[in-house]
Design a protein around this motif. Structure first.
Motif, PDB file in Angstrom:
ATOM      1  N   GLY A 297       0.815  -1.211   0.000  1.00 39.57           N
ATOM      2  CA  GLY A 297       0.000   0.000   0.000  1.00 39.57           C
ATOM      3  C   GLY A 297       0.847   1.258   0.000  1.00 39.57           C
ATOM      4  O   GLY A 297       0.572   2.205  -0.747  1.00 39.57           O
ATOM      5  N   TYR A 298       1.888   1.268   0.831  1.00 35.61           N
ATOM      6  CA  TYR A 298       2.755   2.446   0.877  1.00 35.61           C
ATOM      7  C   TYR A 298       3.560   2.601  -0.414  1.00 35.61           C
ATOM      8  O   TYR A 298       3.863   3.720  -0.833  1.00 35.61           O
ATOM      9  N   GLN A 299       3.895   1.477  -1.034  1.00 35.27           N
ATOM     10  CA  GLN A 299       4.585   1.564  -2.318  1.00 35.27           C
ATOM     11  C   GLN A 299       3.670   2.179  -3.374  1.00 35.27           C
ATOM     12  O   GLN A 299       4.094   3.030  -4.171  1.00 35.27           O
ATOM     13  N   ALA A 300       2.401   1.771  -3.359  1.00 31.46           N
ATOM     14  CA  ALA A 300       1.434   2.359  -4.293  1.00 31.46           C
ATOM     15  C   ALA A 300       1.232   3.839  -3.999  1.00 31.46           C
ATOM     16  O   ALA A 300       1.140   4.666  -4.917  1.00 31.46           O
ATOM     17  N   LEU A 301       1.175   4.183  -2.714  1.00 29.19           N
ATOM     18  CA  LEU A 301       1.004   5.586  -2.330  1.00 29.19           C
ATOM     19  C   LEU A 301       2.192   6.424  -2.790  1.00 29.19           C
ATOM     20  O   LEU A 301       2.027   7.528  -3.324  1.00 29.19           O
ATOM     21  N   SER A 302       3.396   5.900  -2.600  1.00 28.74           N
ATOM     22  CA  SER A 302       4.596   6.619  -3.022  1.00 28.74           C
ATOM     23  C   SER A 302       4.623   6.810  -4.532  1.00 28.74           C
ATOM     24  O   SER A 302       4.905   7.909  -5.030  1.00 28.74           O
ATOM     25  N   THR A 303       4.303   5.744  -5.261  1.00 27.11           N
ATOM     26  CA  THR A 303       4.279   5.848  -6.725  1.00 27.11           C
ATOM     27  C   THR A 303       3.221   6.844  -7.183  1.00 27.11           C
ATOM     28  O   THR A 303       3.436   7.626  -8.116  1.00 27.11           O
ATOM     29  N   GLY A 304       2.076   6.830  -6.509  1.00 30.57           N
ATOM     30  CA  GLY A 304       1.011   7.765  -6.860  1.00 30.57           C
ATOM     31  C   GLY A 304       1.397   9.210  -6.611  1.00 30.57           C
ATOM     32  O   GLY A 304       1.086  10.097  -7.419  1.00 30.57           O
ATOM     33  N   MET A 305       2.084   9.478  -5.493  1.00 34.22           N
ATOM     34  CA  MET A 305       2.515  10.842  -5.199  1.00 34.22           C
ATOM     35  C   MET A 305       3.520  11.330  -6.242  1.00 34.22           C
ATOM     36  O   MET A 305       3.477  12.488  -6.676  1.00 34.22           O
ATOM     37  N   ILE A 306       4.416  10.439  -6.642  1.00 34.68           N
ATOM     38  CA  ILE A 306       5.388  10.805  -7.678  1.00 34.68           C
ATOM     39  C   ILE A 306       4.670  11.088  -8.998  1.00 34.68           C
ATOM     40  O   ILE A 306       4.987  12.054  -9.704  1.00 34.68           O
ATOM     41  N   ALA A 307       3.694  10.246  -9.319  1.00 38.86           N
ATOM     42  CA  ALA A 307       2.934  10.445 -10.559  1.00 38.86           C
ATOM     43  C   ALA A 307       2.165  11.761 -10.519  1.00 38.86           C
ATOM     44  O   ALA A 307       2.106  12.491 -11.516  1.00 38.86           O
ATOM     45  N   ALA A 308       1.578  12.074  -9.369  1.00 38.31           N
ATOM     46  CA  ALA A 308       0.844  13.336  -9.243  1.00 38.31           C
ATOM     47  C   ALA A 308       1.784  14.522  -9.407  1.00 38.31           C
ATOM     48  O   ALA A 308       1.448  15.513 -10.063  1.00 38.31           O
ATOM     49  N   GLY A 309       2.974  14.422  -8.812  1.00 35.99           N
ATOM     50  CA  GLY A 309       3.946  15.500  -8.960  1.00 35.99           C
ATOM     51  C   GLY A 309       4.412  15.670 -10.388  1.00 35.99           C
ATOM     52  O   GLY A 309       4.740  16.782 -10.821  1.00 35.99           O
ATOM     53  N   ALA A 310       4.433  14.561 -11.136  1.00 35.08           N
ATOM     54  CA  ALA A 310       4.863  14.617 -12.534  1.00 35.08           C
ATOM     55  C   ALA A 310       3.728  14.997 -13.476  1.00 35.08           C
ATOM     56  O   ALA A 310       3.957  15.194 -14.674  1.00 35.08           O
ATOM     57  N   GLY A 311       2.507  15.075 -12.945  1.00 33.82           N
ATOM     58  CA  GLY A 311       1.368  15.450 -13.783  1.00 33.82           C
ATOM     59  C   GLY A 311       0.693  14.289 -14.479  1.00 33.82           C
ATOM     60  O   GLY A 311      -0.106  14.494 -15.400  1.00 33.82           O
ATOM     61  N   ASP A 312       0.988  13.057 -14.059  1.00 30.99           N
ATOM     62  CA  ASP A 312       0.378  11.874 -14.666  1.00 30.99           C
ATOM     63  C   ASP A 312      -0.899  11.537 -13.902  1.00 30.99           C
ATOM     64  O   ASP A 312      -0.894  10.762 -12.941  1.00 30.99           O
ATOM     65  N   GLY A 313      -2.006  12.122 -14.336  1.00 34.30           N
ATOM     66  CA  GLY A 313      -3.265  11.942 -13.626  1.00 34.30           C
ATOM     67  C   GLY A 313      -3.776  10.515 -13.659  1.00 34.30           C
ATOM     68  O   GLY A 313      -4.321  10.023 -12.667  1.00 34.30           O
ATOM     69  N   ALA A 314      -3.605   9.829 -14.791  1.00 35.52           N
ATOM     70  CA  ALA A 314      -4.116   8.460 -14.911  1.00 35.52           C
ATOM     71  C   ALA A 314      -3.407   7.520 -13.939  1.00 35.52           C
ATOM     72  O   ALA A 314      -4.047   6.734 -13.225  1.00 35.52           O
ATOM     73  N   LEU A 315      -2.080   7.603 -13.904  1.00 36.85           N
ATOM     74  CA  LEU A 315      -1.329   6.740 -12.991  1.00 36.85           C
ATOM     75  C   LEU A 315      -1.601   7.118 -11.537  1.00 36.85           C
ATOM     76  O   LEU A 315      -1.702   6.242 -10.667  1.00 36.85           O
ATOM     77  N   ALA A 316      -1.739   8.406 -11.275  1.00 33.92           N
ATOM     78  CA  ALA A 316      -2.036   8.848  -9.907  1.00 33.92           C
ATOM     79  C   ALA A 316      -3.368   8.286  -9.442  1.00 33.92           C
ATOM     80  O   ALA A 316      -3.497   7.813  -8.304  1.00 33.92           O
ATOM     81  N   ARG A 317      -4.385   8.314 -10.309  1.00 36.96           N
ATOM     82  CA  ARG A 317      -5.693   7.773  -9.941  1.00 36.96           C
ATOM     83  C   ARG A 317      -5.624   6.262  -9.739  1.00 36.96           C
ATOM     84  O   ARG A 317      -6.215   5.724  -8.798  1.00 36.96           O
ATOM     85  N   LYS A 318      -4.879   5.577 -10.606  1.00 36.88           N
ATOM     86  CA  LYS A 318      -4.740   4.124 -10.482  1.00 36.88           C
ATOM     87  C   LYS A 318      -4.090   3.753  -9.154  1.00 36.88           C
ATOM     88  O   LYS A 318      -4.557   2.854  -8.441  1.00 36.88           O
ATOM     89  N   LYS A 319      -3.017   4.449  -8.805  1.00 38.91           N
ATOM     90  CA  LYS A 319      -2.321   4.148  -7.557  1.00 38.91           C
ATOM     91  C   LYS A 319      -3.136   4.586  -6.340  1.00 38.91           C
ATOM     92  O   LYS A 319      -3.002   4.009  -5.259  1.00 38.91           O
ATOM     93  N   THR A 320      -3.973   5.596  -6.519  1.00 39.94           N
ATOM     94  CA  THR A 320      -4.858   6.006  -5.424  1.00 39.94           C
ATOM     95  C   THR A 320      -5.812   4.877  -5.064  1.00 39.94           C
ATOM     96  O   THR A 320      -5.996   4.539  -3.887  1.00 39.94           O
ATOM     97  N   LYS A 321      -6.429   4.287  -6.077  1.00 41.56           N
ATOM     98  CA  LYS A 321      -7.354   3.181  -5.835  1.00 41.56           C
ATOM     99  C   LYS A 321      -6.631   1.980  -5.240  1.00 41.56           C
ATOM    100  O   LYS A 321      -7.147   1.309  -4.335  1.00 41.56           O
ATOM    101  N   GLU A 322      -5.425   1.724  -5.745  1.00 38.72           N
ATOM    102  CA  GLU A 322      -4.657   0.586  -5.238  1.00 38.72           C
ATOM    103  C   GLU A 322      -4.275   0.795  -3.776  1.00 38.72           C
ATOM    104  O   GLU A 322      -4.394  -0.118  -2.950  1.00 38.72           O
ATOM    105  N   ALA A 323      -3.826   2.001  -3.451  1.00 34.95           N
ATOM    106  CA  ALA A 323      -3.439   2.288  -2.062  1.00 34.95           C
ATOM    107  C   ALA A 323      -4.642   2.245  -1.133  1.00 34.95           C
ATOM    108  O   ALA A 323      -4.548   1.764   0.004  1.00 34.95           O
ATOM    109  N   ALA A 324      -5.792   2.732  -1.612  1.00 37.64           N
ATOM    110  CA  ALA A 324      -6.999   2.742  -0.778  1.00 37.64           C
ATOM    111  C   ALA A 324      -7.469   1.328  -0.451  1.00 37.64           C
ATOM    112  O   ALA A 324      -8.072   1.096   0.601  1.00 37.64           O
TER     113      ALA A 324
END
Length: 290
Positions: A84-111
């Motif tokens: 879960g924390y790995q997904a959260l970390s990847t999602g935060m990096i994706a959000a910072g990079a502007g990758d909305g699709a990956l950020a949303r995917k990792k958000t659901k995975e972390a949740a």
């Protein structure tokens, strides 16, 4: 480290004991049910140590079997949390990079792997993903949810402030900034926005209090705080010249004390002193300013 030292001490003690027995040969006779059993002391000592070791090993095995369900479940819980924390970390990096699709995917995975009440950063990732997708209403809902968590409250206020600024709602933006400044005056964005609002409304005492809080939290240096206080006190004195001359005089003199070279403060202070027939003191202030 302590366990290793304890183990070495036990081994050393056993070695000394066996060496002592080897230097003092003897026999031990045990009578049981009419039979006599005769063994040397060394053999008896080895047998006792072996029995104790066997009992300890059996006890360890029984304890391990008894705790195995908990150990296994804890292993899977830790593994699930790490994923879960790995997904959260990847999602935060994706959000910072502007990758909305990956950020949303990792958000659901972390949740799915971590409860949001255990890790409030999931709310932040959800809000960031919503912003990247253009769902500002959803982002505002997440920021409002953060207000219920003391650890995330300032972050939620920051998000709501930026959204209000984006919409051009200055009243809402000042409201959120004011709440944040009251909680943490060291936040520059909140303090500056609130200070602008207070001075715009003529709340000089509130502005002075905020500047003092900024100084106490070392957001601004002492000299900068004194400059701001001098300006605010001068403005306060000007607003009170007709309604409360004594309070205006006190504020102007304090401003002049903080910044003797600040001409507006000197002029206002001298003007008030002249009105009260303190010409000499007023002239002295003007001379010092120029």
């Amino acid at each position: 480290m302590i366990r290793i030292l304890l183990f070495l001490a036990v081994v050393f003690a056993l070695g000394l004991g066996f060496a002592w027995l080897a230097d003092r040969p003897g026999e031990m006779v045990v009578t049981f049910s009419g039979y006599q059993y005769q063994v040397s002391l060394m053999v008896a000592a080895v047998a006792v140590v072996a029995v104790v070791a066997a009992v300890m090993i059996v006890w360890w095995l029984l304890k391990a079997l008894w705790n195995s369900p908990y150990t296994i479940s804890r292993y899977f819980r830790v593994r699930r949390r790490d994923r879960g924390y790995q997904a959260l970390s990847t999602g935060m990096i994706a959000a910072g990079a502007g990758d909305g699709a990956l950020a949303r995917k990792k958000t659901k995975e972390a949740a799915k792997l971590i409860r949001s009440d255990q890790e409030p950063l999931i709310h932040l990732l959800e809000a960031q993903a919503s912003l990247l997708e253009g769902d500002h209403e959803g982002a505002r809902e997440k920021f409002e949810t953060m207000l219920d968590d003391p650890e995330m409250r300032l972050l939620g206020l920051r998000g709501l402030y930026l959204e209000a600024e984006r919409l051009g709602d200055r009243n809402a933006a000042r409201h959120y900034a004011g709440r944040a400044a009251a909680m943490a005056p060291q936040l520059a964005w909140a303090a500056e926005s609130t200070l602008e609002d207070l001075t715009g409304r003529g709340d000089w005492d509130g502005a002075l209090k905020l500047v003092e809080a900024q100084k106490s939290t070392r957001q601004i240096e002492r000299d900068a705080a004194n400059r701001r206080r001098a300006v605010l006190l001068t403005a306060k004195a000007q607003s009170l010249i007709d309604s409360d001359p004594n309070a205006a005089k006190t504020a102007a003199l304090e401003a002049n004390r903080l910044r003797p070279d600040f001409a507006p403060a000197a002029v206002v202070a001298a003007k008030l002193l002249f009105r009260q027939n303190e010409v000499r003191k007023g002239a002295k202030i003007l001379e010092a300013a120029w």
